[in-house]
Structures are given as structure tokens and as C-alpha cells.
Write a protein that holds these residues in place. Structure first.
Motif, PDB file in Angstrom:
ATOM      1  N   LEU A   7       9.386   4.468 -23.367  1.00 27.88           N
ATOM      2  CA  LEU A   7       8.566   5.547 -23.910  1.00 27.88           C
ATOM      3  C   LEU A   7       8.676   6.757 -23.002  1.00 27.88           C
ATOM      4  O   LEU A   7       8.373   6.675 -21.806  1.00 27.88           O
ATOM      5  CB  LEU A   7       7.099   5.109 -24.023  1.00 27.88           C
ATOM      6  CG  LEU A   7       6.087   6.202 -24.391  1.00 27.88           C
ATOM      7  CD1 LEU A   7       6.429   6.845 -25.723  1.00 27.88           C
ATOM      8  CD2 LEU A   7       4.667   5.639 -24.400  1.00 27.88           C
ATOM      9  N   LEU A   9       7.019  10.183 -22.327  1.00 24.99           N
ATOM     10  CA  LEU A   9       5.791  10.911 -22.644  1.00 24.99           C
ATOM     11  C   LEU A   9       6.051  12.387 -22.919  1.00 24.99           C
ATOM     12  O   LEU A   9       5.221  13.072 -23.531  1.00 24.99           O
ATOM     13  CB  LEU A   9       4.791  10.752 -21.496  1.00 24.99           C
ATOM     14  CG  LEU A   9       4.346   9.311 -21.221  1.00 24.99           C
ATOM     15  CD1 LEU A   9       3.436   9.262 -20.007  1.00 24.99           C
ATOM     16  CD2 LEU A   9       3.659   8.712 -22.441  1.00 24.99           C
ATOM     17  N   CYS A 141       8.012  11.428 -27.124  1.00 25.11           N
ATOM     18  CA  CYS A 141       6.967  12.352 -27.582  1.00 25.11           C
ATOM     19  C   CYS A 141       7.465  13.784 -27.424  1.00 25.11           C
ATOM     20  O   CYS A 141       8.036  14.141 -26.393  1.00 25.11           O
ATOM     21  CB  CYS A 141       5.699  12.152 -26.763  1.00 25.11           C
ATOM     22  SG  CYS A 141       5.004  10.491 -26.849  1.00 25.11           S
ATOM     23  N   PHE A 150       2.020  17.313 -21.890  1.00 22.94           N
ATOM     24  CA  PHE A 150       1.678  16.063 -22.578  1.00 22.94           C
ATOM     25  C   PHE A 150       0.785  16.334 -23.781  1.00 22.94           C
ATOM     26  O   PHE A 150      -0.139  17.152 -23.720  1.00 22.94           O
ATOM     27  CB  PHE A 150       0.963  15.139 -21.597  1.00 22.94           C
ATOM     28  CG  PHE A 150       0.391  13.889 -22.208  1.00 22.94           C
ATOM     29  CD1 PHE A 150       1.204  12.805 -22.487  1.00 22.94           C
ATOM     30  CD2 PHE A 150      -0.966  13.794 -22.502  1.00 22.94           C
ATOM     31  CE1 PHE A 150       0.685  11.647 -23.052  1.00 22.94           C
ATOM     32  CE2 PHE A 150      -1.498  12.643 -23.061  1.00 22.94           C
ATOM     33  CZ  PHE A 150      -0.668  11.565 -23.335  1.00 22.94           C
ATOM     34  N   LEU A 152      -1.649  14.333 -26.486  1.00 19.08           N
ATOM     35  CA  LEU A 152      -2.330  13.073 -26.760  1.00 19.08           C
ATOM     36  C   LEU A 152      -1.978  12.535 -28.140  1.00 19.08           C
ATOM     37  O   LEU A 152      -1.830  11.320 -28.324  1.00 19.08           O
ATOM     38  CB  LEU A 152      -3.844  13.268 -26.638  1.00 19.08           C
ATOM     39  CG  LEU A 152      -4.728  12.042 -26.906  1.00 19.08           C
ATOM     40  CD1 LEU A 152      -4.402  10.911 -25.938  1.00 19.08           C
ATOM     41  CD2 LEU A 152      -6.206  12.422 -26.807  1.00 19.08           C
ATOM     42  N   ASP A 154       0.778  12.760 -29.858  1.00 20.84           N
ATOM     43  CA  ASP A 154       2.099  12.120 -29.879  1.00 20.84           C
ATOM     44  C   ASP A 154       2.044  10.750 -29.205  1.00 20.84           C
ATOM     45  O   ASP A 154       2.635   9.775 -29.694  1.00 20.84           O
ATOM     46  CB  ASP A 154       3.129  13.003 -29.183  1.00 20.84           C
ATOM     47  CG  ASP A 154       3.379  14.314 -29.911  1.00 20.84           C
ATOM     48  OD1 ASP A 154       2.974  14.438 -31.090  1.00 20.84           O
ATOM     49  OD2 ASP A 154       3.964  15.217 -29.303  1.00 20.84           O
ATOM     50  N   PHE A 155       1.332  10.678 -28.100  1.00 22.45           N
ATOM     51  CA  PHE A 155       1.173   9.387 -27.418  1.00 22.45           C
ATOM     52  C   PHE A 155       0.467   8.385 -28.319  1.00 22.45           C
ATOM     53  O   PHE A 155       0.812   7.200 -28.350  1.00 22.45           O
ATOM     54  CB  PHE A 155       0.399   9.582 -26.119  1.00 22.45           C
ATOM     55  CG  PHE A 155       0.073   8.292 -25.410  1.00 22.45           C
ATOM     56  CD1 PHE A 155       1.059   7.545 -24.791  1.00 22.45           C
ATOM     57  CD2 PHE A 155      -1.235   7.817 -25.381  1.00 22.45           C
ATOM     58  CE1 PHE A 155       0.765   6.347 -24.150  1.00 22.45           C
ATOM     59  CE2 PHE A 155      -1.545   6.628 -24.752  1.00 22.45           C
ATOM     60  CZ  PHE A 155      -0.541   5.892 -24.130  1.00 22.45           C
ATOM     61  N   ALA A 158       2.999   7.148 -30.803  1.00 17.96           N
ATOM     62  CA  ALA A 158       3.998   6.346 -30.092  1.00 17.96           C
ATOM     63  C   ALA A 158       3.424   4.987 -29.703  1.00 17.96           C
ATOM     64  O   ALA A 158       4.106   3.953 -29.816  1.00 17.96           O
ATOM     65  CB  ALA A 158       4.475   7.097 -28.851  1.00 17.96           C
ATOM     66  N   ALA A 159       2.172   4.961 -29.259  1.00 13.30           N
ATOM     67  CA  ALA A 159       1.533   3.692 -28.899  1.00 13.30           C
ATOM     68  C   ALA A 159       1.405   2.783 -30.120  1.00 13.30           C
ATOM     69  O   ALA A 159       1.632   1.567 -30.030  1.00 13.30           O
ATOM     70  CB  ALA A 159       0.161   3.959 -28.290  1.00 13.30           C
ATOM     71  N   ALA A 177       5.415   3.243 -19.129  1.00 13.92           N
ATOM     72  CA  ALA A 177       4.734   4.056 -20.144  1.00 13.92           C
ATOM     73  C   ALA A 177       4.500   3.245 -21.413  1.00 13.92           C
ATOM     74  O   ALA A 177       3.435   3.338 -22.044  1.00 13.92           O
ATOM     75  CB  ALA A 177       5.558   5.304 -20.453  1.00 13.92           C
ATOM     76  N   ALA A 181       0.988   2.128 -23.297  1.00 19.56           N
ATOM     77  CA  ALA A 181       0.761   2.291 -24.730  1.00 19.56           C
ATOM     78  C   ALA A 181       0.304   0.990 -25.367  1.00 19.56           C
ATOM     79  O   ALA A 181      -0.563   0.989 -26.259  1.00 19.56           O
ATOM     80  CB  ALA A 181       2.041   2.784 -25.396  1.00 19.56           C
TER      81      ALA A 181
END
Length: 239
Positions: A7, A9, A141, A150, A152, A154-155, A158-159, A177, A181
């Protein structure tokens, strides 16, 4: 079978690491909009890395011109970057050139690293299924401010993708990372809490936030099928 999940970030600086499958996430809103455009019948979406290139490509190809700068469509654009506003009658059977502040740049760069797709909550299960056929997966991301800050939202998406992948491939190796996630409960709930979500609300675009937070609205996977200097063409991946 997936053996490794990484991942990023933020988009990798410089050359992207090679991977058998790459997924780019710009939840608010580029990859969500790409899913909506193809899901509503657009023939292809051509992601452009700059506004100037987008205008040039649209003029050369007779394509619709869509996108945003600062969240809103620049003068002369046919469409914005609003997934909730995509109209099948307007986009059906058409090529759409899309430029956004972060996501389309990341897609153009990612397409040099390996087979690349656009992923979002709205096609998460389909994207995870497509990724599951690769031995090593990179989920990137798009971030904000040109991929330097960064994001949030997108994270969160992705998570969600990583959790879907890990359920089917519990023995896959995860980088740190991706492990982070995996530990987030109900990650999609974070999308609405992102700072960029509040920015979009201030622009009157709350419908896009609600749209982007819905899982599995579409079964298609936008796949990069061709690329050139500053652009990448996405079409639905073969079933």
C-alpha cells in the motif's frame, strides 16, 4: 493467487515500483467518477495529466471534456468531476477525457508500473476480484496537492480493498501500510470524515460524498488499455 500486497499512502515519487497489478484510488473523486462514467455506458475514459493536455486530447478525438480544478469544472469543460451527476444519455457510447487535480495524474504514472486499474468503493468487490489474479499487488492512494499530502478518504477505500483481498488470500504478505489498513474497523466510514469531504460539502457537492461512500454500485473494472505521453485510456476489463 496473491502473495504480496503493498500500500502506497501517496503516489511513489519518481519511478513507480513494478507490480503484477496496480490499483489507483482517488475516492473523492476521480476513480469514483471513472467507474460511474464507464458504468453508465461511456466507451472509454482517457485520463490526462494536465488541463492543457486534456483540452488537446478532447479536441483531437471529438471526446467529451470532463474534470475539475479546485473541485469545479474549468471554463469550457462539458462535465465536471461529479460521479453523482453522470448522465447515461450524455456519456453513453462516448469517449470522455478526464483531468483532475490528483487522480488522473496518478493513473497516468501508475500505468507505467504494470497493469493498472481505477478502484473505488463503488467497484471495490469487482476490483478486488480482478487484483486477486496477480501474485503481487500495489494499491496506491492518489492523495491531495498533486499527490504530496495524505488523503484519509483514499486510505479508507484502500483499506477496504485490502481487507477484501486478505479474506480471499489470508497467507499474503503485507507491508506495514497494508497491515495498518487491515487493522481499521469498517474503513469506509472514514470517507465522510476526511477534510476533503468537508471541502466538497462547502462547494455544494455533498451528493458526491454520499455516492462515493457506497460499496459495489458497479461490477466493471476500469483497466488501462493504452497509454501515451501524459495520458492513459481506461476501458472496462474483460469479464
Amino acid at each position: 493467487m496473491v502473495r504480496d500486497i503493498r500500500l502506497a499512502l501517496l503516489p511513489p515519487a519518481g519511478t513507480w515500483p513494478r507490480a503484477r497489478a496496480v490499483a489507483v484510488v482517488d475516492a473523492l473523486r476521480a476513480t469514483t467518477t471513472i467507474c460511474a462514467l464507464l458504468g453508465h455506458g461511456a466507451r472509454a475514459v482517457i485520463a490526462a495529466d494536465s488541463e492543457e493536455r486534456a483540452r488537446q486530447l478532447a479536441a483531437e478525438r471529438g471526446a467529451l471534456l470532463a474534470g475539475e480544478v479546485g473541485g469545479l469544472p474549468p471554463p469550457g469543460f462539458d462535465l465536471g468531476n461529479s460521479p453523482a451527476a453522470v448522465d447515461r444519455a450524455a456519456v453513453g457510447g462516448r469517449d470522455v477525457v478526464l483531468f483532475t487535480t490528483n487522480g488522473t495524474k496518478a493513473l497516468c504514472a501508475a500505468s507505467a508500473a504494470g497493469p493498472a486499474i481505477a478502484a473505488a468503493a463503488v467497484n471495490a468487490s469487482a476490483a478486488a476480484s480482478w487484483l486477486s489474479h496477480a501474485e503481487d499487488v500495489l494499491i496506491a492512494c492518489a492523495g491531495e496537492a498533486g499527490g504530496t499530502v495524505f488523503a484519509l478518504e483514499d486510505f479508507a477505500v484502500a483499506a477496504h480493498l485490502i481487507q477484501l483481498l486478505s479474506r480471499g488470500h489470508p497467507a499474503a504478505r503485507l507491508d506495514d501500510a497494508a497491515r495498518l489498513a487491515l487493522a481499521i474497523p469498517e474503513p469506509l466510514r472514514l470517507l465522510r470524515e476526511a477534510r476533503h469531504a468537508r471541502d466538497l460539502e462547502a462547494l455544494g457537492l455533498a451528493a458526491d460524498i454520499a455516492f462515493a461512500g457506497q460499496a459495489d454500485l458497479f461490477e466493471s473494472v476500469p483497466l488501462v488499455t493504452a497509454r501515451g505521453e501524459g495520458w492513459a485510456r481506461l476501458e472496462p476489463a474483460p469479464a
